[in-house]
Write an enzyme that holds these catalytic residues in place. Structure first.
Site, mmCIF file in Angstrom:
data_model
loop_
_atom_site.group_PDB
_atom_site.id
_atom_site.type_symbol
_atom_site.label_atom_id
_atom_site.label_comp_id
_atom_site.label_asym_id
_atom_site.label_seq_id
_atom_site.Cartn_x
_atom_site.Cartn_y
_atom_site.Cartn_z
ATOM 1 N N ARG A 162 -2.027 -8.386 -2.012
ATOM 2 C CA ARG A 162 -3.277 -9.002 -2.487
ATOM 3 C C ARG A 162 -3.486 -8.698 -3.958
ATOM 4 O O ARG A 162 -3.866 -9.540 -4.740
ATOM 5 C CB ARG A 162 -4.466 -8.451 -1.695
ATOM 6 C CG ARG A 162 -4.780 -9.249 -0.458
ATOM 7 C CD ARG A 162 -5.890 -8.611 0.310
ATOM 8 N NE ARG A 162 -5.586 -7.199 0.584
ATOM 9 C CZ ARG A 162 -6.295 -6.425 1.375
ATOM 10 N NH1 ARG A 162 -7.369 -6.884 1.944
ATOM 11 N NH2 ARG A 162 -5.955 -5.171 1.597
ATOM 12 N N GLY A 170 0.851 -1.196 0.000
ATOM 13 C CA GLY A 170 0.000 0.000 0.000
ATOM 14 C C GLY A 170 0.879 1.234 0.000
ATOM 15 O O GLY A 170 2.031 1.199 -0.445
ATOM 16 N N ALA A 189 3.711 -3.213 11.012
ATOM 17 C CA ALA A 189 2.299 -3.194 10.604
ATOM 18 C C ALA A 189 1.374 -3.343 11.810
ATOM 19 O O ALA A 189 0.847 -2.348 12.328
ATOM 20 C CB ALA A 189 2.065 -4.275 9.576
ATOM 21 N N ARG A 190 1.173 -4.561 12.268
ATOM 22 C CA ARG A 190 0.311 -4.827 13.419
ATOM 23 C C ARG A 190 0.771 -6.096 14.098
ATOM 24 O O ARG A 190 1.214 -7.042 13.425
ATOM 25 C CB ARG A 190 -1.144 -5.055 12.981
ATOM 26 C CG ARG A 190 -1.959 -3.805 12.806
ATOM 27 C CD ARG A 190 -2.274 -3.117 14.144
ATOM 28 N NE ARG A 190 -3.039 -1.905 13.957
ATOM 29 C CZ ARG A 190 -2.541 -0.690 13.686
ATOM 30 N NH1 ARG A 190 -1.232 -0.523 13.591
ATOM 31 N NH2 ARG A 190 -3.334 0.353 13.537
ATOM 32 N N HIS A 244 5.646 0.596 19.451
ATOM 33 C CA HIS A 244 4.630 1.072 18.491
ATOM 34 C C HIS A 244 4.743 2.587 18.266
ATOM 35 O O HIS A 244 3.822 3.345 18.586
ATOM 36 C CB HIS A 244 3.221 0.687 18.979
ATOM 37 C CG HIS A 244 2.207 0.671 17.866
ATOM 38 N ND1 HIS A 244 1.117 -0.165 17.846
ATOM 39 C CD2 HIS A 244 2.108 1.406 16.722
ATOM 40 C CE1 HIS A 244 0.394 0.062 16.760
ATOM 41 N NE2 HIS A 244 0.984 1.012 16.055
ATOM 42 N N GLU A 281 0.094 -6.385 22.554
ATOM 43 C CA GLU A 281 0.822 -5.228 23.062
ATOM 44 C C GLU A 281 -0.080 -4.386 23.974
ATOM 45 O O GLU A 281 -1.291 -4.375 23.761
ATOM 46 C CB GLU A 281 1.373 -4.380 21.895
ATOM 47 C CG GLU A 281 0.306 -3.727 21.044
ATOM 48 C CD GLU A 281 0.891 -3.025 19.817
ATOM 49 O OE1 GLU A 281 1.670 -3.645 19.076
ATOM 50 O OE2 GLU A 281 0.546 -1.835 19.631
HETATM 51 C C1 8YV Z 1 -0.984 4.866 15.631
HETATM 52 C C2 8YV Z 1 -0.767 3.163 13.744
HETATM 53 O O1 8YV Z 1 -0.116 5.636 16.352
HETATM 54 O O2 8YV Z 1 -1.803 4.583 12.195
HETATM 55 C C3 8YV Z 1 -1.678 3.445 12.614
HETATM 56 O O3 8YV Z 1 -2.318 2.498 12.111
HETATM 57 O O4 8YV Z 1 -0.459 2.059 14.014
HETATM 58 C C4 8YV Z 1 -0.153 4.277 14.525
HETATM 59 O O5 8YV Z 1 0.183 5.313 13.655
HETATM 60 C C5 8YV Z 1 -1.628 3.911 16.590
HETATM 61 O O6 8YV Z 1 -2.443 3.009 15.952
HETATM 62 C C6 8YV Z 1 -2.426 4.668 17.653
HETATM 63 O O7 8YV Z 1 -3.714 4.969 17.235
#
Ligand code: 8YV
Length: 332
Positions: free
Chosen positions: A182, A159, A242-243, A290, A272
């Site tokens: 994808r 992306g 990412a996550r 993060h 987390e």
């Molecule tokens: C955020 C993030 O700081 O934008 C995202 O998806 O992971 C980070 O930039 C975090 O999700 C807090 O909301």
């Protein structure tokens, strides 16, 4: 607007003070200046009577919450990822969801590249070594890592942020770039980015430095587990900005301990801010809390967009970055 008729909104986490002042020009605002992370029952209690909320990745908006907060019409997330929100449940109830794309792309790409470099060149390990007083002499292989320039950069998830990382690698560091996504990018964009589309297995086998930049979903849960790590080169690094949940953290800890891959850089974790305890024991992993989008300028832009969405959604305007625009215009 008279005070009596102003909608109520909840700002679920602490934000820059001037943002609250701006929101108070439109709404009755309940803030969380103590910046507590409210458990869901508390969040539901605070949301009673609220038409909108400003949330971050820490707040989960799901069907249970929506059913308990029937007046809620807009949930504006200060993040580009919105896996903390049950989008289908929101859409079914006519609740607008918004995110903060674009404004964090370059900042997060800078960070992803930095984390990949820190991982490859053992930057954090070197600093820990020095601070621990272990630097007593130079030696030929002290903290020898792997090169970034000219190495093959692999990107899973192409992306906006993946593309910005590809550009840094191809143009700045002469890296051959391979990616899996994808959907494949069009040929002109691939050429511009210097990126070649490959299957997922080829990406895993061919990357010297693999960076994960895909959204979290049921489909991407444990996209990198023991089987995928086994395909990677023993000299490879893995970077996840990412996550949490995209990587199986237990399987990664095992692969790092057994040196089945060389090193990892992680900014996100399953569960987390709790970390898998095995990760904390390993020297060959860079662990960060993060902070991918954490520059002051970008965080201000993210808050600004989330608030623009909230104001527009509840005052009959056009929210700039809705995720489910099909719910507009919102029910009164
Ligand atoms: C955020 C993030 O700081 O934008 C995202 O998806 O992971 C980070 O930039 C975090 O999700 C807090 O909301």
């Amino acid at each position: 607007m008279s005070t009596a008729r102003r909608p109520r909104v909840l700002v679920a986490r602490a934000v820059f003070a001037e943002v609250l002042a701006r929101l108070r020009g439109y709404f009755e605002v309940e803030a969380n200046e103590a910046d507590e992370v409210w458990p869901q029952p508390e969040l539901i209690r605070r949301l009673q009577g609220c038409a909108g909320c400003f949330i971050t990745g820490s707040e989960r908006i799901d069907a249970t919450l929506l059913d308990a907060c029937p007046e809620l019409r807009a949930a504006c997330n200060m993040a580009v990822g919105y896996n903390n929100v049950d989008l289908a449940a929101c859409t079914a109830r006519g609740v607008l969801v918004s995110n903060t794309p674009d404004v964090l792309t370059e900042t997060t790409a800078d960070f992803g590249f930095a984390l990949m470099m820190a991982t490859a060149r053992r930057i954090a390990e070197g600093e820990r070594f020095l601070r621990a007083g272990r630097w007593t002499k130079w030696s030929y292989d002290m903290l020898a890592g792997s090169d970034v320039h000219g190495a093959t950069l692999g990107i899973l998830g192409m992306g906006r942020i993946g593309q910005a990382i590809a550009r840094r690698g191809a143009l700045g560091f002469r890296m051959p770039v391979i990616y899996h996504n994808r959907s494949r990018l069009d040929a002109a964009l691939e050429r511009q980015l210097g990126a070649r589309y490959v299957g997922k297995d080829e990406l895993l086998r061919g990357s010297d430095h693999l960076v994960l930049v895909l959204p979290y979903s049921a489909e991407s849960h444990h996209a990198i587990g023991a089987a995928e790590l086994a395909l990677m080169k023993p000299s490879a690094t893995l970077t996840n900005i990412a996550r949490g949940g995209i990587v199986d953290d237990a399987a990664l800890a095992t692969a790092l301990r057994e040196r089945r891959i060389a090193a990892a850089g992680l900014d996100v974790f399953e569960n987390e801010p709790q970390l898998h305890p095995a990760l904390l024991e390993l020297p060959n992993v860079v662990l960060l809390p993060h902070i991918g989008s954490a520059t002051e300028a970008t965080r201000r832009r993210m808050v600004g967009i989330a608030v623009d969405n909230l104001i527009a959604a509840l005052t009959g305007g056009t929210p700039p970055t809705p995720v489910n625009p099909q719910v507009l215009p919102l029910r009164p």
